[in-house]
Design an enzyme around this catalytic site. Structure first.
Site, PDB file in Angstrom:
ATOM      1  N   HIS A 124       0.817  -1.215   0.000  1.00 50.54           N
ATOM      2  CA  HIS A 124       0.000   0.000   0.000  1.00 50.54           C
ATOM      3  C   HIS A 124       0.857   1.274   0.000  1.00 50.54           C
ATOM      4  O   HIS A 124       0.370   2.338  -0.372  1.00 50.54           O
ATOM      5  CB  HIS A 124      -1.006   0.010   1.168  1.00 50.54           C
ATOM      6  CG  HIS A 124      -0.425   0.257   2.521  1.00 50.54           C
ATOM      7  ND1 HIS A 124      -0.348  -0.713   3.495  1.00 50.54           N
ATOM      8  CD2 HIS A 124       0.070   1.383   3.095  1.00 50.54           C
ATOM      9  CE1 HIS A 124       0.169  -0.197   4.595  1.00 50.54           C
ATOM     10  NE2 HIS A 124       0.434   1.077   4.368  1.00 50.54           N
ATOM     11  N   ASP A 171      -0.830  -7.415   0.701  1.00 50.04           N
ATOM     12  CA  ASP A 171      -0.245  -6.119   1.039  1.00 50.04           C
ATOM     13  C   ASP A 171       1.261  -6.207   1.254  1.00 50.04           C
ATOM     14  O   ASP A 171       1.808  -5.597   2.162  1.00 50.04           O
ATOM     15  CB  ASP A 171      -0.917  -5.516   2.276  1.00 50.04           C
ATOM     16  CG  ASP A 171      -0.647  -4.012   2.392  1.00 50.04           C
ATOM     17  OD1 ASP A 171      -0.167  -3.420   1.405  1.00 50.04           O
ATOM     18  OD2 ASP A 171      -0.897  -3.442   3.473  1.00 50.04           O
ATOM     19  N   SER A 225       4.562   1.320   8.491  1.00 50.70           N
ATOM     20  CA  SER A 225       4.168   0.340   7.484  1.00 50.70           C
ATOM     21  C   SER A 225       5.375  -0.321   6.840  1.00 50.70           C
ATOM     22  O   SER A 225       6.299   0.351   6.381  1.00 50.70           O
ATOM     23  CB  SER A 225       3.372   1.029   6.366  1.00 50.70           C
ATOM     24  OG  SER A 225       2.050   1.222   6.734  1.00 50.70           O
TER      25      SER A 225
END
Length: 286
Positions: free
Chosen positions: A129, A161, A236
């Site tokens: 992402h 992801d 992330s």
């Protein structure tokens, strides 16, 4: 009610709500912010914010006391909480293998996150992402020592992801060891390492809160590792590691209340899923 959200573009400390004035106080000229319930709600929010700031200050003082105590005994050394030696060692081993990932055109990146090396061929694991939010722009990674390299996108898997990058061999990234599949235990201490809010090399500690949590990761619902280690936008793609410095998951999402910040409930893609996806991507992309 808690809302799950992905960890994307960091929002730095320069953000100020439009309902607040330069001094941080509520602006009563904002429509609907009178003396009634709305104003009382603002007062409650400010008190909550003050409590958070106070907690942050105390935590910072404790950390500062511990660091100072390493160089010389003093009053602060006695009050500082002891830091488990294995976590210190794990952090020291992990940080050099973690990178900041920036995606976008030119010097101004339009999306950013974290990643880590998984082999001696300089392959880096990160979240898909981050690349998606960057609009498929140029990818740059920054190492812990400040060096930057353009990164090749080896492959992407939006369904899980995950994405794999590769940097030139001269980068010399040390790969992080991976935990054995299904070896993670509820209650064991873990560290989240990455670049929350753009602060590279940040390490936060917690425990594994739960296993096999069914949450949306990428485009499907999957099992995730739940942790209370503080993770925020920018984490992330960074690793969640155990006390031995082994990666047990990839930090990917957090739960929030009304979409506002970390509340100590984070989710990581389990290492067995990471390993499987990485092997597939690298096998196809080289």
């Amino acid at each position: 009610m808690a809302v799950q959200t992905g960890l994307g573009e960091p929002r730095g400390p320069w953000f100020v709500s439009p309902e607040l004035g330069p001094d941080g106080r509520p602006r009563w000229d904002v429509p609907g912010a009178g003396e009634g319930p709305s104003r009382r709600r603002w007062r409650g929010r400010l008190l909550t914010a003050a409590a958070v700031v106070a907690l942050s200050t105390v935590s910072g003082a404790a950390a500062g006391g511990w660091v100072a105590g390493r160089d010389g005994a003093g009053p602060s050394a006695a009050s500082a909480a002891p830091v488990p030696a294995e976590l210190v060692t794990a952090a020291q081993k992990t940080v050099p293998g973690v990178v900041s990932v920036m995606v976008g055109a030119g010097a101004a990146s339009s999306a950013s996150g974290s990643g880590f090396a998984i082999d001696n061929q300089q392959h880096i694991i990160t979240n898909d992402h981050i690349l998606a939010k960057g609009g498929d722009g140029e990818v740059t990674v920054e190492l812990s020592d400040g060096r930057r390299y353009a990164a090749e996108v080896v492959g992407r898997e939006p369904g899980s992801d995950l994405a794999v990058l590769r940097v030139p061999a001269v980068a010399g990234l040390a790969p992080l060891p991976l935990a054995k599949p299904r070896s993670t235990k509820v209650g064991e201490p873990v560290l989240a390492v990455g670049s929350p809010l753009g602060l590279a090399g940040t390490v936060t500690a917690g425990i594994v809160s739960a296993l096999d949590r069914q949450v949306r990761l990428g485009t499907t619902r999957r099992s995730a590792v739940q942790t209370d280690a503080s993770i925020n936008p920018g984490n992330s793609g960074g690793p969640l590691v155990n006390a031995r410095g082994e990666v047990v998951g990839v930090n990917t999402a957090i739960a929030t209340i009304d979409g506002n910040g970390s509340i100590g409930i984070g989710f990581a893609i389990p290492i067995e899923q990471v390993q499987q996806t990485a092997d597939t991507i690298i096998g196809k992309g080289g």
